[in-house]
Design a protein around this motif. Structure first.
Motif, mmCIF file in Angstrom:
data_model
loop_
_atom_site.group_PDB
_atom_site.id
_atom_site.type_symbol
_atom_site.label_atom_id
_atom_site.label_comp_id
_atom_site.label_asym_id
_atom_site.label_seq_id
_atom_site.Cartn_x
_atom_site.Cartn_y
_atom_site.Cartn_z
ATOM 1 N N THR A 146 27.240 -11.707 57.448
ATOM 2 C CA THR A 146 28.037 -10.714 58.174
ATOM 3 C C THR A 146 27.177 -9.496 58.515
ATOM 4 O OG1 THR A 146 28.817 -9.757 56.088
ATOM 5 C CG2 THR A 146 30.227 -11.438 57.125
ATOM 6 N N TYR A 147 25.845 -9.702 58.474
ATOM 7 C CA TYR A 147 24.924 -8.592 58.734
ATOM 8 C C TYR A 147 25.183 -8.003 60.128
ATOM 9 C CZ TYR A 147 20.836 -5.726 59.292
ATOM 10 O OH TYR A 147 20.017 -4.650 59.519
ATOM 11 N N GLY A 148 25.196 -6.718 60.201
ATOM 12 C CA GLY A 148 25.451 -6.001 61.449
ATOM 13 C C GLY A 148 26.915 -5.607 61.548
ATOM 14 N N TYR A 149 27.804 -6.580 61.411
ATOM 15 C CA TYR A 149 29.240 -6.266 61.412
ATOM 16 C C TYR A 149 29.565 -5.370 60.213
ATOM 17 C CZ TYR A 149 29.608 -10.413 64.475
ATOM 18 O OH TYR A 149 29.470 -11.329 65.475
ATOM 19 N N ARG A 150 29.128 -5.800 59.036
ATOM 20 C CA ARG A 150 29.440 -5.060 57.811
ATOM 21 C C ARG A 150 28.854 -3.647 57.852
ATOM 22 N NH1 ARG A 150 26.659 -7.928 54.728
ATOM 23 N NH2 ARG A 150 24.949 -6.485 54.441
ATOM 24 N N GLN A 151 27.594 -3.540 58.299
ATOM 25 C CA GLN A 151 26.928 -2.240 58.281
ATOM 26 C C GLN A 151 27.662 -1.226 59.159
ATOM 27 O OE1 GLN A 151 25.388 -5.125 58.130
ATOM 28 N NE2 GLN A 151 24.292 -4.818 56.218
ATOM 29 N N VAL A 152 28.088 -1.648 60.330
ATOM 30 C CA VAL A 152 28.741 -0.712 61.255
ATOM 31 C C VAL A 152 30.220 -0.529 60.917
ATOM 32 C CG1 VAL A 152 29.394 -0.321 63.667
ATOM 33 C CG2 VAL A 152 27.098 -1.160 63.115
ATOM 34 N N LEU A 153 30.929 -1.628 60.682
ATOM 35 C CA LEU A 153 32.388 -1.559 60.565
ATOM 36 C C LEU A 153 32.879 -1.104 59.193
ATOM 37 C CD1 LEU A 153 33.184 -4.865 62.458
ATOM 38 C CD2 LEU A 153 33.254 -2.527 63.373
ATOM 39 N N ILE A 154 32.135 -1.423 58.143
ATOM 40 C CA ILE A 154 32.556 -1.045 56.787
ATOM 41 C C ILE A 154 31.732 0.135 56.269
ATOM 42 C CG2 ILE A 154 32.779 -1.813 54.375
ATOM 43 C CD1 ILE A 154 34.769 -3.249 56.171
ATOM 44 N N ASP A 155 30.395 0.023 56.403
ATOM 45 C CA ASP A 155 29.518 1.054 55.845
ATOM 46 C C ASP A 155 29.385 2.281 56.737
ATOM 47 O OD1 ASP A 155 29.156 -0.824 53.854
ATOM 48 O OD2 ASP A 155 27.172 -1.452 54.546
ATOM 49 N N GLY A 156 29.800 2.178 58.004
ATOM 50 C CA GLY A 156 29.744 3.318 58.921
ATOM 51 C C GLY A 156 28.368 3.622 59.471
ATOM 52 N N HIS A 157 27.482 2.622 59.502
ATOM 53 C CA HIS A 157 26.135 2.824 60.057
ATOM 54 C C HIS A 157 26.257 3.355 61.481
ATOM 55 C CE1 HIS A 157 22.027 2.091 61.328
ATOM 56 N NE2 HIS A 157 21.709 1.826 60.070
ATOM 57 N N PRO A 158 25.502 4.379 61.848
ATOM 58 C CA PRO A 158 25.662 4.990 63.173
ATOM 59 C C PRO A 158 25.109 4.162 64.333
ATOM 60 C CG PRO A 158 23.894 6.069 61.963
ATOM 61 C CD PRO A 158 24.530 5.103 61.016
ATOM 62 N N ASN A 159 24.244 3.191 64.070
ATOM 63 C CA ASN A 159 23.597 2.441 65.142
ATOM 64 C C ASN A 159 24.476 1.279 65.605
ATOM 65 O OD1 ASN A 159 21.947 1.070 66.897
ATOM 66 N ND2 ASN A 159 20.273 0.775 65.458
ATOM 67 N N LEU A 160 25.152 1.465 66.735
ATOM 68 C CA LEU A 160 26.041 0.420 67.252
ATOM 69 C C LEU A 160 25.267 -0.786 67.787
ATOM 70 C CD1 LEU A 160 28.865 2.456 69.044
ATOM 71 C CD2 LEU A 160 28.855 1.452 66.752
ATOM 72 N N GLU A 161 23.946 -0.641 67.968
ATOM 73 C CA GLU A 161 23.132 -1.788 68.383
ATOM 74 C C GLU A 161 23.159 -2.891 67.329
ATOM 75 O OE1 GLU A 161 21.497 -2.569 71.328
ATOM 76 O OE2 GLU A 161 22.773 -0.924 71.966
ATOM 77 N N LEU A 162 23.456 -2.542 66.101
ATOM 78 C CA LEU A 162 23.596 -3.563 65.061
ATOM 79 C C LEU A 162 24.717 -4.545 65.398
ATOM 80 C CD1 LEU A 162 23.080 -1.676 61.677
ATOM 81 C CD2 LEU A 162 21.677 -3.522 62.616
ATOM 82 N N LEU A 163 25.759 -4.060 66.083
ATOM 83 C CA LEU A 163 26.841 -4.961 66.501
ATOM 84 C C LEU A 163 26.356 -5.928 67.581
ATOM 85 C CD1 LEU A 163 29.955 -2.611 66.603
ATOM 86 C CD2 LEU A 163 29.449 -4.421 64.943
ATOM 87 N N THR A 164 25.514 -5.452 68.486
ATOM 88 C CA THR A 164 24.933 -6.334 69.505
ATOM 89 C C THR A 164 24.101 -7.414 68.834
ATOM 90 O OG1 THR A 164 24.890 -4.510 71.085
ATOM 91 C CG2 THR A 164 23.456 -6.396 71.560
ATOM 92 N N PHE A 165 23.320 -7.016 67.844
ATOM 93 C CA PHE A 165 22.496 -7.961 67.096
ATOM 94 C C PHE A 165 23.381 -8.970 66.352
ATOM 95 C CE2 PHE A 165 20.043 -8.854 63.109
ATOM 96 C CZ PHE A 165 19.078 -9.661 63.700
ATOM 97 N N ALA A 166 24.438 -8.495 65.703
ATOM 98 C CA ALA A 166 25.355 -9.383 64.979
ATOM 99 C C ALA A 166 26.016 -10.370 65.936
ATOM 100 C CB ALA A 166 26.414 -8.557 64.248
ATOM 101 N N ARG A 167 26.404 -9.906 67.104
ATOM 102 C CA ARG A 167 27.058 -10.775 68.081
ATOM 103 C C ARG A 167 26.071 -11.821 68.605
ATOM 104 N NH1 ARG A 167 30.097 -9.610 72.355
ATOM 105 N NH2 ARG A 167 31.191 -11.439 71.612
ATOM 106 N N TRP A 168 24.793 -11.430 68.793
ATOM 107 C CA TRP A 168 23.776 -12.391 69.216
ATOM 108 C C TRP A 168 23.601 -13.474 68.149
ATOM 109 C CZ3 TRP A 168 19.007 -13.227 66.746
ATOM 110 C CH2 TRP A 168 18.168 -14.138 67.401
ATOM 111 N N ARG A 169 23.562 -13.078 66.894
ATOM 112 C CA ARG A 169 23.420 -14.051 65.808
ATOM 113 C C ARG A 169 24.617 -15.006 65.756
ATOM 114 N NH1 ARG A 169 20.417 -12.807 60.972
ATOM 115 N NH2 ARG A 169 22.362 -12.961 59.832
ATOM 116 N N THR A 170 25.800 -14.500 66.032
ATOM 117 C CA THR A 170 26.976 -15.372 66.055
ATOM 118 C C THR A 170 26.894 -16.344 67.225
ATOM 119 O OG1 THR A 170 28.308 -13.665 64.977
ATOM 120 C CG2 THR A 170 29.505 -15.426 66.127
ATOM 121 N N GLN A 171 26.427 -15.874 68.367
ATOM 122 C CA GLN A 171 26.255 -16.765 69.518
ATOM 123 C C GLN A 171 25.226 -17.853 69.210
ATOM 124 O OE1 GLN A 171 28.078 -17.014 72.184
ATOM 125 N NE2 GLN A 171 26.859 -18.709 72.950
#
Length: 197
Positions: A146-171
């Motif tokens: 769940t790397y990227g999703y967890r950091q932004v959505l739960i931990d509040g990491h400011p870098n929203l690019e992590l979500l792009t990376f997480a979505r790429w990994r899911t794809q």
């Protein structure tokens, strides 16, 4: 730590409440997480163990971003904070997928993967079993993460690019779910016939 159904549910709820992402992003992220949640049982049914693979020292996070280059060659590798002993087949597939721009849409380009892996085989021998199960190993790792999703959505990491990376990994996980057998078949062509005995 293994992700649970509750982990994915918590991430889906966190996405719906997140004020930094758009409604369409919330919908896409929720669909990604629901897909990964649904596939946890399938990923768990793929029986893999470290003993199946040739393991060795790995960078753990190897990609082109970890290279220091001079004008015409690689001068060094940095950021060894994730270095550990891992299946070498995982490091090869992961580093290839991060390095080749052809993978940007969440799919592996099999000819390029074979060239990349073939270069690796000049330095480290991988077995038939390594190459047969490399795609399975990478698929299972991507599905569990769940790397990227967890950091932004739960931990509040400011870098929203992590979500792009997480979505790429899911794809990429979606692609591997469908085409792991092609990865296996392509990689097995790298072995000399006598190694199949």
């Amino acid at each position: 730590m293994e992700p649970s159904l509750q982990t994915h549910d918590a991430l889906i709820i966190a996405a719906s409440r997140n004020r930094r992402i758009t409604p369409s992003q919330k919908q896409e992220i929720a669909a990604d997480l629901a897909y990964k949640r649904a596939m946890l049982a399938e990923a768990a049914s793929i029986k893999l163990s470290r003993r199946m693979f040739t393991c060795g020292p790995t960078h753990g996070d190897f990609s082109v971003r970890q290279l220091v280059c001079s004008a015409d060659q690689i001068a060094g590798v940095v950021d060894l904070s994730s270095a550990c002993r891992q299946p070498l087949a995982w490091e090869v597939l992961r580093s290839y997928s991060y390095a080749d721009p052809a993978c940007a849409e969440g799919a592996l380009e099999l000819e390029a993967l074979c060239r990349y892996t073939g270069s690796f085989l000049n330095f480290v021998p991988l077995t038939k079993r390594d190459l047969s199960h490399a795609g399975d190993l990478y698929y299972v790792q991507l599905m569990r993460s769940t790397y990227g999703y967890r950091q932004v959505l739960i931990d509040g990491h400011p870098n929203l690019e992590l979500l792009t990376f997480a979505r790429w990994r899911t794809q990429l996980a979606r692609w591997l779910q469908q085409y792991r057998h092609r990865v296996r078949d392509a990689l097995l062509t790298l072995l000399p016939a006598e190694r199949f005995r």
